[in-house]
Design a protein around this motif. Structure first.
Motif, PDB file in Angstrom:
ATOM      1  N   ASP A  49      -9.844  -8.113  -3.162  1.00  0.00           N
ATOM      2  CA  ASP A  49     -10.265  -6.745  -2.876  1.00  0.00           C
ATOM      3  C   ASP A  49     -11.780  -6.633  -2.742  1.00  0.00           C
ATOM      4  O   ASP A  49     -12.277  -5.676  -2.144  1.00  0.00           O
ATOM      5  N   ARG A 122     -12.758   1.411  -5.292  1.00  0.00           N
ATOM      6  CA  ARG A 122     -12.133   2.697  -4.970  1.00  0.00           C
ATOM      7  C   ARG A 122     -12.317   3.061  -3.498  1.00  0.00           C
ATOM      8  O   ARG A 122     -11.389   3.569  -2.839  1.00  0.00           O
ATOM      9  N   LYS A 124     -12.640   0.945  -1.036  1.00  0.00           N
ATOM     10  CA  LYS A 124     -11.747   0.083  -0.253  1.00  0.00           C
ATOM     11  C   LYS A 124     -10.301   0.571  -0.344  1.00  0.00           C
ATOM     12  O   LYS A 124      -9.575   0.568   0.660  1.00  0.00           O
ATOM     13  N   GLN A 125      -9.867   0.974  -1.516  1.00  0.00           N
ATOM     14  CA  GLN A 125      -8.501   1.473  -1.666  1.00  0.00           C
ATOM     15  C   GLN A 125      -8.276   2.717  -0.808  1.00  0.00           C
ATOM     16  O   GLN A 125      -7.207   2.880  -0.212  1.00  0.00           O
ATOM     17  N   GLN A 126      -9.272   3.575  -0.743  1.00  0.00           N
ATOM     18  CA  GLN A 126      -9.159   4.771   0.102  1.00  0.00           C
ATOM     19  C   GLN A 126      -9.083   4.388   1.578  1.00  0.00           C
ATOM     20  O   GLN A 126      -8.284   4.950   2.345  1.00  0.00           O
ATOM     21  N   ARG A 127      -9.908   3.411   1.990  1.00  0.00           N
ATOM     22  CA  ARG A 127      -9.862   2.957   3.384  1.00  0.00           C
ATOM     23  C   ARG A 127      -8.517   2.324   3.708  1.00  0.00           C
ATOM     24  O   ARG A 127      -7.947   2.554   4.776  1.00  0.00           O
ATOM     25  N   ASP A 128      -8.004   1.508   2.774  1.00  0.00           N
ATOM     26  CA  ASP A 128      -6.710   0.865   2.994  1.00  0.00           C
ATOM     27  C   ASP A 128      -5.596   1.894   3.125  1.00  0.00           C
ATOM     28  O   ASP A 128      -4.685   1.747   3.945  1.00  0.00           O
ATOM     29  N   GLN A 129      -5.670   2.943   2.288  1.00  0.00           N
ATOM     30  CA  GLN A 129      -4.655   3.992   2.350  1.00  0.00           C
ATOM     31  C   GLN A 129      -4.701   4.719   3.685  1.00  0.00           C
ATOM     32  O   GLN A 129      -3.661   4.981   4.308  1.00  0.00           O
ATOM     33  N   LEU A 130      -5.895   5.033   4.157  1.00  0.00           N
ATOM     34  CA  LEU A 130      -6.034   5.700   5.450  1.00  0.00           C
ATOM     35  C   LEU A 130      -5.556   4.798   6.584  1.00  0.00           C
ATOM     36  O   LEU A 130      -4.893   5.264   7.524  1.00  0.00           O
ATOM     37  N   SER A 132      -3.317   2.438   6.359  1.00  0.00           N
ATOM     38  CA  SER A 132      -1.861   2.371   6.277  1.00  0.00           C
ATOM     39  C   SER A 132      -1.221   3.609   6.886  1.00  0.00           C
ATOM     40  O   SER A 132      -0.231   3.520   7.632  1.00  0.00           O
ATOM     41  N   LEU A 133      -1.773   4.787   6.589  1.00  0.00           N
ATOM     42  CA  LEU A 133      -1.231   6.024   7.153  1.00  0.00           C
ATOM     43  C   LEU A 133      -1.355   6.019   8.674  1.00  0.00           C
ATOM     44  O   LEU A 133      -0.471   6.512   9.381  1.00  0.00           O
ATOM     45  N   THR A 136       1.619   4.064  10.182  1.00  0.00           N
ATOM     46  CA  THR A 136       2.938   4.378   9.662  1.00  0.00           C
ATOM     47  C   THR A 136       3.532   5.564  10.402  1.00  0.00           C
ATOM     48  O   THR A 136       2.853   6.575  10.625  1.00  0.00           O
TER      49      THR A 136
END
Length: 322
Positions: A49, A122, A124-130, A132-133, A136
């Motif tokens: 990460d 944090r 990076k996690q937000q970027r990964d979530q965006l 992924s959305l 999807t």
């Protein structure tokens, strides 16, 4: 697996690795590399990460390693924090200009270091979530067309190095427009969700991908799967959708919702473009429709030559096995 974020520590001094491990191991999984070359190898396998990267190392220094990371399609999005005893502003500017997200100096201040790392994890996690959305399909929860095309290109690049096998399945719900006309769009949405779940239930390997390609069309990417295996899986998918027994009185293919499938399989050393795999599977899909719908038709891609199509279901003695 602990569920903790993973940090790759890159430093040629074991003592520095031990110090960083002691600071971070409560909140993170920590792995390490002793050189820039080793860091590139470990990063490719582990997909950390975040990377803590020393600047002054023999062989590839931190700057060169960072540049190679940022030039690698699979690693370019990994956040890099330089760790160094250098405190000159020119060094910091150079590191940030190469794509690093931060710069910390030795000796480490544990509280400050943990805070900086936490902030970047944090983000990076937000970027990964965006991301992924963005890849999807909101109705079915499967990958969307963008996600499928991105994954297909990545698999083709990976498998080309070893001439690995790959198969693509394209699937279209038969007479779906008349289903929507007869039953309404809410029922159509429920049908799409059920077909998506049936697809996921049939395609169970962790490395495979199911996607809603658009409208009533779905697709699968099957890395490492040859033509025979893909045809069998296609028939499993076809039968599973028919077994849902969703009434469809206005279908020309039967009394329930059915699907037509096309399969394209081959070896990846030929380096056919991703769109050629999709087009080949799509051609087989439309051949399935031409042959009467509710069937699987496949083609093995052999470089510039192709084999004669094979279609299921049909009598075993007439199958042209590829």
């Amino acid at each position: 697996m602990t569920g903790k974020p993973t940090i790759l520590v890159v430093d040629d001094e074991i003592s520095n690795i031990e110090i960083l491990g002691a600071i971070l191991d409560k909140d993170y999984e920590v792995c390490f590399a002793l050189s820039g070359a080793q860091a590139l190898e470990v990063a490719g396998h582990v997909r950390p990460d975040l990377i803590l990267l020393d600047i002054v190392m023999p062989g590839l220094d931190g700057y060169q390693t960072c540049l190679l990371l940022k030039e690698s399609p699979g690693l370019s999005d990994l956040p890099v924090i330089f760790t160094t005893a250098l405190d000159a502003s020119e060094s910091e500017v150079r590191g940030l200009s190469l794509g690093a997200v931060d710069y910390v100096t030795k000796p480490f201040q544990p509280v400050v270091l943990r805070q900086r790392i936490g902030n970047h994890i944090r983000l990076k996690q937000q970027r990964d979530q965006l991301a992924s959305l963005a890849m999807t399909d909101p109705l079915t929860g499967l990958a969307n067309r963008r996600g499928l095309e991105s994954r297909l290109q990545a698999e083709l690049d990976r498998l080309a190095r070893t001439d690995g096998k790959l198969s693509v399945i394209m699937l279209d719900i038969d007479c779906f427009k008349t289903f929507n006309d007869s039953h309404g769009h809410p029922a159509g949405d429920r049908c799409l969700k059920m077909v998506g779940r049936a697809l996921e239930g049939a395609v169970q390997r962790a490395g495979d991908l199911c996607a809603r390609y658009g409208g009533e069309e779905f697709a699968c990417i099957l890395p490492g799967v040859g033509h025979g295996g893909a045809m069998h899986l296609g028939e499993t998918i076809r039968a599973g959708i028919e077994a849902l027994a969703i009434p469809h009185a206005s279908s020309a293919a039967g009394a329930v919702v059915t699907a037509s499938l096309g399969v394209a399989s081959g070896n990846c050393a030929s380096r056919l473009p991703a769109e050629e795999w999709i087009l080949a599977a799509d051609r087989m899909l439309y051949r399935s429709k031409h042959l009467g719908r509710n069937r699987v038709t496949g083609q093995h891609l052999g470089g510039s030559a192709t084999c004669l199509p094979q279609a299921w279901p049909q009598p075993m003695q007439s199958q042209a096995m590829l």
